[in-house]
Design an enzyme around this catalytic site. Structure first.
Site, PDB file in Angstrom:
ATOM      1  CD  GLN A   1      -3.044  -0.826   2.301  1.00  0.00           C
ATOM      2  OE1 GLN A   1      -2.716  -1.240   3.404  1.00  0.00           O
ATOM      3  NE2 GLN A   1      -4.216  -0.266   2.086  1.00  0.00           N
TER       4      GLN A   1
ATOM      5  CG  ASP B   1       5.692  -6.831  14.298  1.00  0.00           C
ATOM      6  OD1 ASP B   1       6.290  -7.652  15.020  1.00  0.00           O
ATOM      7  OD2 ASP B   1       4.825  -7.154  13.472  1.00  0.00           O
TER       8      ASP B   1
ATOM      9  CE1 TYR C   1       3.271 -10.251   8.639  1.00  0.00           C
ATOM     10  CE2 TYR C   1       4.496  -8.409   9.541  1.00  0.00           C
ATOM     11  CZ  TYR C   1       3.619  -9.453   9.707  1.00  0.00           C
ATOM     12  OH  TYR C   1       3.088  -9.712  10.953  1.00  0.00           O
TER      13      TYR C   1
ATOM     14  CD1 TRP D   1      -1.165 -10.513  16.104  1.00  0.00           C
ATOM     15  CD2 TRP D   1      -2.499  -9.980  14.389  1.00  0.00           C
ATOM     16  NE1 TRP D   1      -1.820 -11.667  15.708  1.00  0.00           N
ATOM     17  CE2 TRP D   1      -2.644 -11.367  14.651  1.00  0.00           C
ATOM     18  CE3 TRP D   1      -3.236  -9.426  13.340  1.00  0.00           C
ATOM     19  CZ2 TRP D   1      -3.495 -12.198  13.929  1.00  0.00           C
ATOM     20  CZ3 TRP D   1      -4.091 -10.247  12.611  1.00  0.00           C
ATOM     21  CH2 TRP D   1      -4.204 -11.619  12.913  1.00  0.00           C
TER      22      TRP D   1
ATOM     23  N   PRO E   1      -5.228  -4.202  16.592  1.00  0.00           N
ATOM     24  CG  PRO E   1      -4.152  -2.228  17.253  1.00  0.00           C
ATOM     25  CD  PRO E   1      -3.919  -3.508  16.506  1.00  0.00           C
TER      26      PRO E   1
ATOM     27  CE  LYS F   1     -10.142   1.509   6.975  1.00  0.00           C
ATOM     28  NZ  LYS F   1      -8.739   1.776   6.603  1.00  0.00           N
TER      29      LYS F   1
ATOM     30  N   GLY G   1      -0.807   0.032  12.460  1.00  0.00           N
ATOM     31  CA  GLY G   1      -0.499   0.018  11.029  1.00  0.00           C
ATOM     32  C   GLY G   1      -1.183   1.216  10.406  1.00  0.00           C
TER      33      GLY G   1
END
Length: 329
Positions: free
Chosen positions: A27, A49, A54, A211, A213, A222, A288
């Site tokens: 992204q 992290d 990933y 991770w 949250p 949103k 994130g």
């Protein structure tokens, strides 16, 4: 920024940290990751992290480039990697996944190269491996510690029984057991942190780097009126996130939570993150973000935290109806 000891170790982590899952390479590019990591660091974040899987290794390469450019004092921050899935995707061959001594050792070396660092502060077993003896895993992690390649080792998404077995074996062999677990924890996912791990926190005292949250963005509000373009739910390959989280019942609860946050004068994102770190067994909540405004809003969780009185916590439990049942005894 508040700092907490990671379980029973001497390591202090910022209660809010920054992660790269989904966002880095998929992204955002180097310039945006540079801006966001800098913003996080300037606001007291000292834990970053990452994981081999990933973006198939590209996330670690991006973070490594940013860290090299920033040239921060290496002693001022902590960085992690995780091994299990491998980074080659469908091209993985035998021994390029799992928790064998071969893969853990090679995954550690590859992470060091991609992150352009001499050692990892934290190294996680990204999932349990049913095909590898726990003795092999514990020994391997201790060898990496003795070699100075990692400082602490941990688990991610292990069951309570698997974590305790690792500690039993470590004690039997006079070795170091895992000192930190990385589970999912948010207002929709509570059972592990609040029920399953209760005895672990009481006995061996694990730290946690939780991770998601914000439940993959659902708790930002949103999605209350549909799926925006460029959100992670709209990303190709992440349909499973959308299917899991987008349900009318959950969206209805988020809307009520959004109204409560408004009454408190905070965003629903800040409220949801603050709720996770109100749990004393959470060492740090991994944030994130893809935009500066988004990260700043998430960091506002520190200002929202004092607003979480017992009465407000009770209201949140009534809205969400996700508190796990625990025996009275």
């Amino acid at each position: 920024m508040e700092y907490r000891r990671m379980g029973r170790t001497g390591l202090q982590l910022s209660v809010l940290s920054f992660g790269s899952w989904v966002t880095f390479h998929k992204q955002i590019d180097d310039s945006i990751s540079d801006e966001l990591m800098g913003l996080a660091y300037d606001n007291g974040v000292n834990f970053f992290d990452n994981a081999e899987v990933y973006a198939l290794g590209e996330s670690e390469k991006m973070m490594g480039r940013v860290l090299k450019k920033k040239a921060w004092d290496r002693t001022s921050y902590t960085v992690s990697s995780k091994a299990f899935f491998g980074w080659r995707g469908k091209e993985n061959k035998p021994n390029q996944t799992g928790l064998s001594r071969k893969h853990l050792t090679e995954a550690c070396h590859e992470a060091l190269q991609r992150l352009q660092t001499d050692y990892l502060d934290l190294f996680f077993c990204h999932r349990p491996d049913k095909n590898v003896p726990i003795e092999e895993v514990v020994w391997t992690m201790n060898l990496l510690i003795q070699q100075g390649k990692i400082l602490y080792w941990g688990t991610s998404e292990w069951s309570a029984a698997e974590i305790m077995e690792a500690h039993r074996v470590a004690a039997q062999l006079h070795l170091l057991g895992p000192s930190v677990e990385q589970p999912q924890y948010n207002l929709f996912e509570r059972t592990k942190m609040e029920k399953d791990y209760a005895d672990i926190f009481r006995t061996v005292g694990m730290g946690t780097t939780i991770w998601s949250p914000l439940a993959s963005g659902l708790l930002t509000g949103k999605y209350n009126d549909g799926i925006p373009e460029n959100s992670r739910f709209a990303l190709e390959g992440f349909d499973w996130l959308k299917d899991r989280w987008i349900a009318e019942d959950k969206l209805g609860r988020v809307k009520k939570l959004t109204a409560l946050a408004g009454d408190l004068g905070v965003s629903v994102s800040a409220l949801s993150i603050a709720w996770t770190i109100r749990n004393p067994n959470v060492t740090t909540a991994i944030l994130g973000a893809t935009k500066r405004e988004q990260l700043l809003q998430n960091l506002d969780a520190l200002q929202a935290l004092p607003k979480l009185t017992p009465e407000i916590m009770q209201q949140i439990d009534e809205i969400m109806a996700t508190k796990p049942a625990t025996p009275e005894y």
